[in-house]
Motif scaffolding. Sequence first.
Motif, PDB file in Angstrom:
ATOM      1  N   HIS A 157       0.794  -1.145   0.047  1.00  0.00           N
ATOM      2  CA  HIS A 157       0.007  -0.106  -0.002  1.00  0.00           C
ATOM      3  C   HIS A 157       0.797   1.348   0.172  1.00  0.00           C
ATOM      4  CE1 HIS A 157      -2.871  -2.919   1.223  1.00  0.00           C
ATOM      5  NE2 HIS A 157      -4.105  -2.157   0.871  1.00  0.00           N
ATOM      6  N   THR A 210       4.681  -0.483  -5.776  1.00  0.00           N
ATOM      7  CA  THR A 210       4.764  -0.548  -4.772  1.00  0.00           C
ATOM      8  C   THR A 210       6.259  -0.829  -3.807  1.00  0.00           C
ATOM      9  OG1 THR A 210       4.282  -2.650  -3.922  1.00  0.00           O
ATOM     10  CG2 THR A 210       2.197  -1.224  -4.540  1.00  0.00           C
ATOM     11  N   LEU A 266      -8.837  -3.181   0.365  1.00  0.00           N
ATOM     12  CA  LEU A 266      -7.284  -3.602   0.731  1.00  0.00           C
ATOM     13  C   LEU A 266      -6.835  -3.770  -0.956  1.00  0.00           C
ATOM     14  CD1 LEU A 266      -7.301  -6.134   3.338  1.00  0.00           C
ATOM     15  CD2 LEU A 266      -6.469  -3.981   3.470  1.00  0.00           C
ATOM     16  N   LEU A 267      -5.346  -3.439  -1.143  1.00  0.00           N
ATOM     17  CA  LEU A 267      -4.792  -3.554  -2.127  1.00  0.00           C
ATOM     18  C   LEU A 267      -4.028  -4.955  -2.471  1.00  0.00           C
ATOM     19  CD1 LEU A 267      -3.833  -0.101  -3.109  1.00  0.00           C
ATOM     20  CD2 LEU A 267      -5.764  -1.199  -3.999  1.00  0.00           C
TER      21      LEU A 267
END
Length: 192
Positions: A111, A138, A183-184
């Motif tokens: 994230h 990320t 949520l990712l």
Amino acid sequence: MRTLTRLALTSLAVFTLAGCGDRPDATGQENSTAEAQAGASKLTLAATLKAGGAHAGLAKVMNNSGLMGALEGVGPYTLFAPADDALKGAGGADFTDAAMKAEGAALLRAHIVPGALTRADIIGAVDRSGSKGAQMRTMGGSLLTFTRSGNDLIATASDGASARLTGQEVLASNGMLQPLDGLLARPSAAPN
């Protein structure tokens, strides 16, 4: 060599998005990186999370995972912050439990991206990229793809997890907090 390649790709994503200011945000209002920086908080991302609100649970996960120190540092980082409701519904996993420290750290790295990115920056990149969407790497090494659906800005991870950017972005002294409604990353099963 792999680390060098990852660093180069991450830097490229940040530079690609860095010049995206002065674009209308999701509400149609003008917003630029310079304007956002002028109103920057004196709080770090870590202090912003610790202040409570919709991300109090995320602050606990961040503390348990050992990543709080990184968000107290210089940065800049953009934290795509899932709301507490999304964390509670994460497959029964309690990321504040010491047994889930590594899983919590992996979830959080999925994230966080380098650089302070406003919504206007992200929207500008999405608009320029067309239907394929804008992509960012990320801190965990996964790829996020940002697209628009009407006025909504959607982030989708490489594992298919997706969330909508919601609420008010917060500019901290060392980055940007972008609230999410989900949520990712798909969390692993909670330990028995």
